[in-house]
Design an enzyme around this catalytic site. Sequence first.
Site, PDB file in Angstrom:
ATOM      1  N   ASP A  50       0.881  -1.169   0.000  1.00 48.95           N
ATOM      2  CA  ASP A  50       0.000   0.000   0.000  1.00 48.95           C
ATOM      3  C   ASP A  50       0.920   1.220   0.000  1.00 48.95           C
ATOM      4  O   ASP A  50       2.112   1.098   0.253  1.00 48.95           O
ATOM      5  CB  ASP A  50      -0.874   0.009   1.269  1.00 48.95           C
ATOM      6  CG  ASP A  50      -2.156   0.819   1.109  1.00 48.95           C
ATOM      7  OD1 ASP A  50      -3.242   0.218   1.056  1.00 48.95           O
ATOM      8  OD2 ASP A  50      -2.061   2.081   1.041  1.00 48.95           O
ATOM      9  N   ASP A  77       3.902   3.220  -4.223  1.00 48.25           N
ATOM     10  CA  ASP A  77       2.849   3.892  -4.991  1.00 48.25           C
ATOM     11  C   ASP A  77       2.682   3.118  -6.300  1.00 48.25           C
ATOM     12  O   ASP A  77       3.560   3.141  -7.162  1.00 48.25           O
ATOM     13  CB  ASP A  77       3.281   5.343  -5.262  1.00 48.25           C
ATOM     14  CG  ASP A  77       2.289   6.081  -6.144  1.00 48.25           C
ATOM     15  OD1 ASP A  77       1.258   5.476  -6.546  1.00 48.25           O
ATOM     16  OD2 ASP A  77       2.541   7.269  -6.444  1.00 48.25           O
ATOM     17  N   TYR A 171     -14.177   7.628 -11.591  1.00 51.06           N
ATOM     18  CA  TYR A 171     -14.007   6.373 -10.840  1.00 51.06           C
ATOM     19  C   TYR A 171     -14.711   5.237 -11.587  1.00 51.06           C
ATOM     20  O   TYR A 171     -14.133   4.157 -11.786  1.00 51.06           O
ATOM     21  CB  TYR A 171     -14.594   6.539  -9.435  1.00 51.06           C
ATOM     22  CG  TYR A 171     -14.599   5.272  -8.594  1.00 51.06           C
ATOM     23  CD1 TYR A 171     -13.443   4.843  -7.940  1.00 51.06           C
ATOM     24  CD2 TYR A 171     -15.756   4.511  -8.435  1.00 51.06           C
ATOM     25  CE1 TYR A 171     -13.446   3.686  -7.155  1.00 51.06           C
ATOM     26  CE2 TYR A 171     -15.765   3.362  -7.654  1.00 51.06           C
ATOM     27  CZ  TYR A 171     -14.611   2.947  -7.018  1.00 51.06           C
ATOM     28  OH  TYR A 171     -14.614   1.806  -6.246  1.00 51.06           O
ATOM     29  N   LYS A 175     -13.037   1.853 -13.174  1.00 52.02           N
ATOM     30  CA  LYS A 175     -13.397   0.503 -12.720  1.00 52.02           C
ATOM     31  C   LYS A 175     -13.950  -0.346 -13.866  1.00 52.02           C
ATOM     32  O   LYS A 175     -13.761  -1.569 -13.903  1.00 52.02           O
ATOM     33  CB  LYS A 175     -14.382   0.593 -11.549  1.00 52.02           C
ATOM     34  CG  LYS A 175     -13.726   1.084 -10.260  1.00 52.02           C
ATOM     35  CD  LYS A 175     -12.618   0.111  -9.824  1.00 52.02           C
ATOM     36  CE  LYS A 175     -12.041   0.410  -8.480  1.00 52.02           C
ATOM     37  NZ  LYS A 175     -11.172  -0.650  -7.965  1.00 52.02           N
ATOM     38  N   THR A 206     -16.202   1.069   4.304  1.00 56.98           N
ATOM     39  CA  THR A 206     -14.757   0.888   4.477  1.00 56.98           C
ATOM     40  C   THR A 206     -14.107   2.276   4.500  1.00 56.98           C
ATOM     41  O   THR A 206     -14.777   3.273   4.210  1.00 56.98           O
ATOM     42  CB  THR A 206     -14.155   0.088   3.300  1.00 56.98           C
ATOM     43  OG1 THR A 206     -14.167   0.954   2.158  1.00 56.98           O
ATOM     44  CG2 THR A 206     -14.919  -1.188   3.001  1.00 56.98           C
TER      45      THR A 206
HETATM   46  N1  LIG Z   1     -15.980   0.228  -0.299  1.00 57.28           N
HETATM   47  C1  LIG Z   1     -16.788   0.232  -1.347  1.00 57.28           C
HETATM   48  O1  LIG Z   1     -17.939   0.689  -1.272  1.00 57.28           O
HETATM   49  C2  LIG Z   1     -16.342  -0.332  -2.656  1.00 57.28           C
HETATM   50  C3  LIG Z   1     -17.292  -0.515  -3.668  1.00 57.28           C
HETATM   51  C4  LIG Z   1     -16.878  -0.975  -4.904  1.00 57.28           C
HETATM   52  C5  LIG Z   1     -15.534  -1.272  -5.121  1.00 57.28           C
HETATM   53  N2  LIG Z   1     -14.635  -1.084  -4.114  1.00 57.28           N
HETATM   54  C6  LIG Z   1     -13.242  -1.394  -4.384  1.00 57.28           C
HETATM   55  O2  LIG Z   1     -12.732  -2.278  -3.383  1.00 57.28           O
HETATM   56  C7  LIG Z   1     -11.311  -2.112  -3.288  1.00 57.28           C
HETATM   57  C8  LIG Z   1     -10.909  -2.012  -1.837  1.00 57.28           C
HETATM   58  O3  LIG Z   1     -11.360  -0.764  -1.349  1.00 57.28           O
HETATM   59  P1  LIG Z   1     -11.779  -0.498   0.170  1.00 57.28           P
HETATM   60  O4  LIG Z   1     -13.228  -0.256   0.158  1.00 57.28           O
HETATM   61  O5  LIG Z   1     -11.212  -1.522   1.039  1.00 57.28           O
HETATM   62  O6  LIG Z   1     -11.100   0.935   0.393  1.00 57.28           O
HETATM   63  P2  LIG Z   1      -9.759   1.397   1.102  1.00 57.28           P
HETATM   64  O7  LIG Z   1      -9.659   2.862   0.852  1.00 57.28           O
HETATM   65  O8  LIG Z   1      -9.751   0.927   2.514  1.00 57.28           O
HETATM   66  O9  LIG Z   1      -8.599   0.617   0.321  1.00 57.28           O
HETATM   67  C9  LIG Z   1      -7.935   1.101  -0.792  1.00 57.28           C
HETATM   68  C10 LIG Z   1      -6.443   1.139  -0.474  1.00 57.28           C
HETATM   69  O10 LIG Z   1      -5.727   1.506  -1.661  1.00 57.28           O
HETATM   70  C11 LIG Z   1      -4.614   2.272  -1.259  1.00 57.28           C
HETATM   71  N3  LIG Z   1      -4.093   3.077  -2.365  1.00 57.28           N
HETATM   72  C12 LIG Z   1      -4.688   4.143  -2.953  1.00 57.28           C
HETATM   73  N4  LIG Z   1      -3.889   4.657  -3.891  1.00 57.28           N
HETATM   74  C13 LIG Z   1      -2.771   3.888  -3.921  1.00 57.28           C
HETATM   75  C14 LIG Z   1      -1.570   3.928  -4.686  1.00 57.28           C
HETATM   76  N5  LIG Z   1      -1.347   4.884  -5.615  1.00 57.28           N
HETATM   77  N6  LIG Z   1      -0.629   2.988  -4.462  1.00 57.28           N
HETATM   78  C15 LIG Z   1      -0.818   2.044  -3.509  1.00 57.28           C
HETATM   79  N7  LIG Z   1      -1.927   1.968  -2.744  1.00 57.28           N
HETATM   80  C16 LIG Z   1      -2.895   2.879  -2.950  1.00 57.28           C
HETATM   81  C17 LIG Z   1      -5.142   3.133  -0.117  1.00 57.28           C
HETATM   82  O11 LIG Z   1      -4.098   3.656   0.695  1.00 57.28           O
HETATM   83  C18 LIG Z   1      -6.076   2.168   0.604  1.00 57.28           C
HETATM   84  O12 LIG Z   1      -5.437   1.535   1.705  1.00 57.28           O
HETATM   85  C19 LIG Z   1     -10.980  -0.872  -4.142  1.00 57.28           C
HETATM   86  O13 LIG Z   1     -10.498  -1.314  -5.394  1.00 57.28           O
HETATM   87  C20 LIG Z   1     -12.318  -0.194  -4.316  1.00 57.28           C
HETATM   88  O14 LIG Z   1     -12.383   0.588  -5.499  1.00 57.28           O
HETATM   89  C21 LIG Z   1     -14.993  -0.635  -2.886  1.00 57.28           C
HETATM   90  O1  LIG Z   2     -23.763   5.927  -5.609  1.00 58.57           O
HETATM   91  C1  LIG Z   2     -22.751   6.020  -6.297  1.00 58.57           C
HETATM   92  O2  LIG Z   2     -22.251   7.100  -6.617  1.00 58.57           O
HETATM   93  C2  LIG Z   2     -22.063   4.794  -6.729  1.00 58.57           C
HETATM   94  O3  LIG Z   2     -22.107   4.479  -7.878  1.00 58.57           O
HETATM   95  C3  LIG Z   2     -21.314   4.028  -5.694  1.00 58.57           C
HETATM   96  C4  LIG Z   2     -20.715   2.800  -6.269  1.00 58.57           C
HETATM   97  O4  LIG Z   2     -21.764   1.939  -6.539  1.00 58.57           O
HETATM   98  C5  LIG Z   2     -19.618   2.128  -5.460  1.00 58.57           C
HETATM   99  O5  LIG Z   2     -20.113   1.030  -4.781  1.00 58.57           O
HETATM  100  C6  LIG Z   2     -18.899   3.021  -4.535  1.00 58.57           C
HETATM  101  O6  LIG Z   2     -17.918   2.371  -3.848  1.00 58.57           O
END
Ligand SMILES: NC(=O)c1ccc[n+]([C@@H]2O[C@H](COP(=O)([O-])OP(=O)(O)OC[C@H]3O[C@@H](n4cnc5c(N)ncnc54)[C@H](O)[C@@H]3O)[C@@H](O)[C@H]2O)c1
Ligand SMILES: O=C(O)C(=O)C[C@H](O)[C@H](O)CO
Length: 264
Positions: A50, A77, A171, A175, A206
Amino acid sequence: MNDTNTPAWAAFAPEMFSGRTALVTGAAGGMGEQTALAFASYGAHVVATDRDTDGLQETLRRCREAGGGRHTAVTADLAAPEGIAEVFAAVDRYGDLDHVVTCAALITAESALDIDRAHWQKLFDVNVAGTFFVLQEAYRRMLTRGSGTVVAVGSDAGKRGGGGLIADAAYAASKASVLSVVKSFAREFAGTGVRVNALTPGPSDTPLHTGVSQDLKEKIGAGLPIGRMGRADELAAAALFLSGPGAAFVYGASFNVDGGSMFE
Ligand SMILES: NC(=O)c1ccc[n+]([C@@H]2O[C@H](COP(=O)([O-])OP(=O)(O)OC[C@H]3O[C@@H](n4cnc5c(N)ncnc54)[C@H](O)[C@@H]3O)[C@@H](O)[C@H]2O)c1
Ligand SMILES: O=C(O)C(=O)C[C@H](O)[C@H](O)CO
């Protein structure tokens, strides 16, 4: 965690990943941290990475407590080529790479009318390049042995667009690109023994949504068919399933873990 404080990923067979090496990106918190802990609990050697050093050190401490094999943490990074190189230098000190789960990502929530080029580029550098080049390096290693699993984390936003509320158009487009990257690796390297899938979470509580009010989170959760937002341990449970032998016939999929947000 659920009411009994048992993570959702605690449901697999003991020693399921014993002696395997697992690389988890975005492991300083949220889903990545839970995925790293889960792999460690089932016997894997974990390489956690990370850009957040403090969070990563805490994950490393918890992995060591959880048991399993040797664990290491690499601050990097992933948007930078040097970051990718540092991570794989650490991976190579472990020997063979068996599993990769890419969780690292940034989220933004602007109106599409306010997104400028710097914003767009940043999301694509982290979310798309930071995934693609990890997969490229992982495949270079896994193809030589003809085995390995890769799980790249996308999002429901990549399928249905970003609403601008907690996720925006940049975003969502980044994705959607992750899903395309997975399909390309799945097609080009079909039949090689390396198995790749995308995991597409829905809204989950999260650190990704640290800036979102509790009120809005509750409204978003209530709007999902399951009636609440997801949890990091529930997303990690799905990543473990996709990485394990139970998913041997799941290939090139985008696997929804979304409380029913997409109904597909
Ligand atoms: N939480 C949600 O609602 C949700 C929904 C859909 C998808 N996701 C996806 O799930 C995955 C996990 O996310 P999460 O919810 O645990 O969030 P999170 O923010 O806890 O985890 C993301 C991590 O990525 C790290 N990061 C960001 N930029 C970086 C970089 N340049 N280099 C290295 N590390 C970097 C951050 O420091 C963080 O620890 C992500 O890919 C996110 O897009 C999450
Ligand atoms: O409500 C919104 O803006 C979204 O589209 C949220 C996404 O569905 C996504 O789960 C965010 O993490």
